[in-house]
Design a protein around this motif. Structure first.
Motif, short mmCIF file in Angstrom:
data_model
loop_
_atom_site.label_atom_id
_atom_site.label_comp_id
_atom_site.label_asym_id
_atom_site.label_seq_id
_atom_site.Cartn_x
_atom_site.Cartn_y
_atom_site.Cartn_z
N ARG A 51 -1.27 11.32 -0.35
CA ARG A 51 -1.25 11.04 -1.80
C ARG A 51 -0.46 12.09 -2.57
NH1 ARG A 51 -7.48 9.33 -2.26
NH2 ARG A 51 -7.18 7.11 -1.87
N GLU A 52 -0.56 13.32 -2.12
CA GLU A 52 0.16 14.41 -2.78
C GLU A 52 1.67 14.18 -2.73
OE1 GLU A 52 0.93 19.09 -1.77
OE2 GLU A 52 -1.06 18.26 -1.36
N PHE A 53 2.17 13.63 -1.64
CA PHE A 53 3.61 13.42 -1.47
C PHE A 53 4.06 12.07 -2.01
CE2 PHE A 53 2.16 16.01 2.22
CZ PHE A 53 2.55 17.23 1.70
N TRP A 54 3.14 11.13 -2.13
CA TRP A 54 3.49 9.79 -2.60
C TRP A 54 3.60 9.68 -4.11
CZ3 TRP A 54 -0.70 6.91 0.70
CH2 TRP A 54 -0.24 6.80 2.03
N LYS A 55 3.07 10.64 -4.84
CA LYS A 55 2.97 10.50 -6.29
C LYS A 55 4.31 10.23 -6.98
CE LYS A 55 2.90 15.45 -6.99
NZ LYS A 55 2.03 16.59 -7.03
N ASP A 56 5.41 10.67 -6.40
CA ASP A 56 6.72 10.44 -7.00
C ASP A 56 7.54 9.37 -6.27
OD1 ASP A 56 6.28 12.38 -9.00
OD2 ASP A 56 6.87 13.98 -7.60
N ILE A 57 6.90 8.64 -5.37
CA ILE A 57 7.60 7.58 -4.63
C ILE A 57 7.16 6.23 -5.19
CG2 ILE A 57 7.98 6.51 -2.38
CD1 ILE A 57 7.31 9.22 -1.10
N PRO A 58 8.06 5.50 -5.84
CA PRO A 58 7.69 4.22 -6.46
C PRO A 58 7.56 3.11 -5.42
CG PRO A 58 10.03 4.65 -6.76
CD PRO A 58 9.47 5.84 -6.05
N SER A 59 6.32 2.87 -4.99
CA SER A 59 6.07 1.86 -3.97
C SER A 59 4.56 1.66 -3.82
CB SER A 59 6.65 2.33 -2.64
OG SER A 59 6.48 1.35 -1.65
N SER A 60 4.18 0.57 -3.18
CA SER A 60 2.79 0.39 -2.76
C SER A 60 2.65 1.15 -1.44
CB SER A 60 2.47 -1.08 -2.53
OG SER A 60 2.47 -1.78 -3.74
N HIS A 61 1.68 2.03 -1.38
CA HIS A 61 1.46 2.85 -0.19
C HIS A 61 0.23 2.31 0.54
CE1 HIS A 61 4.47 5.60 -1.67
NE2 HIS A 61 3.87 5.55 -2.85
N CYS A 62 0.29 2.31 1.85
CA CYS A 62 -0.75 1.66 2.63
C CYS A 62 -1.49 2.61 3.55
CB CYS A 62 -0.14 0.55 3.47
SG CYS A 62 0.57 -0.75 2.47
N LYS A 63 -2.74 2.23 3.84
CA LYS A 63 -3.45 2.87 4.92
C LYS A 63 -3.53 1.87 6.05
CE LYS A 63 -7.89 2.27 2.58
NZ LYS A 63 -9.07 3.00 2.09
N ASN A 64 -3.52 2.39 7.26
CA ASN A 64 -3.44 1.58 8.46
C ASN A 64 -4.58 2.00 9.39
OD1 ASN A 64 -0.59 0.47 7.92
ND2 ASN A 64 -0.39 2.67 7.67
N ILE A 65 -5.38 1.03 9.80
CA ILE A 65 -6.56 1.30 10.61
C ILE A 65 -6.45 0.51 11.91
CG2 ILE A 65 -9.08 1.21 10.66
CD1 ILE A 65 -8.84 1.05 7.49
N PHE A 66 -6.53 1.21 13.04
CA PHE A 66 -6.40 0.56 14.35
C PHE A 66 -7.78 0.39 14.95
CE2 PHE A 66 -4.94 0.72 18.92
CZ PHE A 66 -4.31 -0.51 18.90
#
Length: 176
Positions: A41-56
């Motif tokens: 989240r710290e690195f995504w704050k300036d990336i304009p996109s939907s960010h996902c979590k992935n669970i296996f």
């Protein structure tokens, strides 16, 4: 098939030629290692996109494996998915299974790891809310980068993998 004994899993540098081959436009954002959502989240704050979590996940017999993908701020009801599948208890798959089926280690899980699932064993469940995303972001088989592409191009990649997938509501309780 086990990668550690038969073949070397594909990595980040193997992914880009595949995307290029299909004319998939993408942007790579480099950042320090982000093995968890909290760190990412710290690195995504300036990336304009939907960010996902992935669970296996795996079923209780260990013969079915699932990659669950949802927007990083949404909660996931594992019990609801268990009810839908009628396969008993679902559990997090081990690091060994993660390497065996997706060729990545914990903290690097991503739908892009499907390039290593040559037998198309893993089924994806994607949260239906992602259908409204204009762009989507995942680790490109390494947690030191985020790869952003249009949602439409992401679906083109998924279709190329030939893995089965479906969009469902992953955050609400399932009632038969």
């Amino acid at each position: 098939m086990e990668f550690h004994s038969r073949m070397k899993p594909k990595c980040e540098n193997d992914l880009y030629p595949i995307l290029d081959q299909f004319g998939i436009q993408y942007h790579i954002y480099r950042h320090p290692p982000a093995p968890t959502i909290q760190i990412a989240r710290e690195f995504w704050k300036d990336i304009p996109s939907s960010h996902c979590k992935n669970i296996f996940l795996r079923n209780h017999k260990g013969n079915q494996h699932y990659l669950v993908v949802l927007e990083h701020t949404r909660d996931f009801s594992i019990h609801s998915l268990e009810k839908r599948l009628h396969q008993g208890k679902l559990t997090f798959a081990s690091a060994k299974r993660l390497m065996q089926y997706l060729g990545v280690t914990p903290g690097n899980v991503s739908p892009y790891a499907l390039i290593n699932d040559v037998e198309h064993h893993v089924h994806l469940f994607l949260d239906g809310t992602l259908l409204s995303a204009k762009s989507i972001s995942f680790h490109p088989l390494t947690n030191t980068a985020s790869l952003v592409t249009s949602f439409e191009d992401f679906l083109r990649f998924l279709n190329w993998t030939q893995n089965t997938y479906e969009f469902i509501n992953l955050t609400e309780d399932y009632h038969e």
